[in-house]
Design a protein around this motif. Structure first.
Motif, PDB file in Angstrom:
ATOM      1  N   TRP A   1      16.865   3.449  11.702  1.00  0.00           N
ATOM      2  CA  TRP A   1      16.455   4.211  10.519  1.00  0.00           C
ATOM      3  C   TRP A   1      17.337   5.454  10.447  1.00  0.00           C
ATOM      4  O   TRP A   1      17.013   6.505  10.989  1.00  0.00           O
ATOM      5  N   ALA A   2      18.448   5.338   9.749  1.00  0.00           N
ATOM      6  CA  ALA A   2      19.455   6.405   9.740  1.00  0.00           C
ATOM      7  C   ALA A   2      19.253   7.414   8.613  1.00  0.00           C
ATOM      8  O   ALA A   2      19.527   8.605   8.798  1.00  0.00           O
ATOM      9  N   ILE A   3      18.792   6.993   7.464  1.00  0.00           N
ATOM     10  CA  ILE A   3      18.708   7.854   6.282  1.00  0.00           C
ATOM     11  C   ILE A   3      17.239   8.127   5.944  1.00  0.00           C
ATOM     12  O   ILE A   3      16.424   7.211   5.874  1.00  0.00           O
ATOM     13  N   LYS A   4      16.901   9.402   5.742  1.00  0.00           N
ATOM     14  CA  LYS A   4      15.560   9.850   5.356  1.00  0.00           C
ATOM     15  C   LYS A   4      14.471   9.433   6.340  1.00  0.00           C
ATOM     16  O   LYS A   4      13.338   9.148   5.959  1.00  0.00           O
ATOM     17  N   ASN A   5      14.817   9.410   7.596  1.00  0.00           N
ATOM     18  CA  ASN A   5      13.843   9.125   8.650  1.00  0.00           C
ATOM     19  C   ASN A   5      13.039  10.402   8.881  1.00  0.00           C
ATOM     20  O   ASN A   5      13.592  11.413   9.301  1.00  0.00           O
TER      21      ASN A   5
ATOM     22  N   ASN B   1      13.480  12.540  11.990  1.00  0.00           N
ATOM     23  CA  ASN B   1      14.675  13.367  12.138  1.00  0.00           C
ATOM     24  C   ASN B   1      14.619  14.636  11.297  1.00  0.00           C
ATOM     25  O   ASN B   1      15.588  15.386  11.263  1.00  0.00           O
ATOM     26  N   ALA B   2      13.511  14.835  10.599  1.00  0.00           N
ATOM     27  CA  ALA B   2      13.398  16.005   9.703  1.00  0.00           C
ATOM     28  C   ALA B   2      13.237  17.292  10.471  1.00  0.00           C
ATOM     29  O   ALA B   2      12.824  17.378  11.576  1.00  0.00           O
TER      30      ALA B   2
END
Length: 96
Positions: A88-92, A95-96
């Motif tokens: 899950w690389a984008i908008k995970n 990771n925020a």
């Protein structure tokens, strides 16, 4: 590790999907944070014809066990299920 469960329904099994849906949703809810997100694939007619479920599992065997325990799978809804490791690389949100 994340895994995508890519599930394709057997043709002409919409009623089985609808009949089994409450048990399927209860099962996914019972997995808690193991399920990262899920939802149906839709055909050109807008009706569900498969599922995408992303789960966190220790390894592929554990993810396959989650897929096999799904009430949809137990009811014989799926024509095939593919379990693939996923990043899950984008908008995970983690990771925020």
């Amino acid at each position: 590790m994340l895994f995508a469960l890519l599930c394709n329904d057997k043709p002409d099994h919409l009623q089985l999907r609808l009949d089994t849906r409450p048990a399927h949703l209860e099962y996914l809810d019972s997995l808690g944070d193991t399920v990262k997100f899920a939802g149906p694939f839709l055909g050109d007619d807008g009706k569900p014809n498969g599922s995408l479920v992303v789960v966190e599992a220790a390894d592929k065997a554990a993810a396959e066990a989650i897929a096999a325990s799904d009430p949809y799978a137990k009811a014989g809804l799926f024509q095939d299920v593919t379990v693939r490791p996923w990043n899950w690389a984008i908008k995970n949100p983690a990771n925020a």
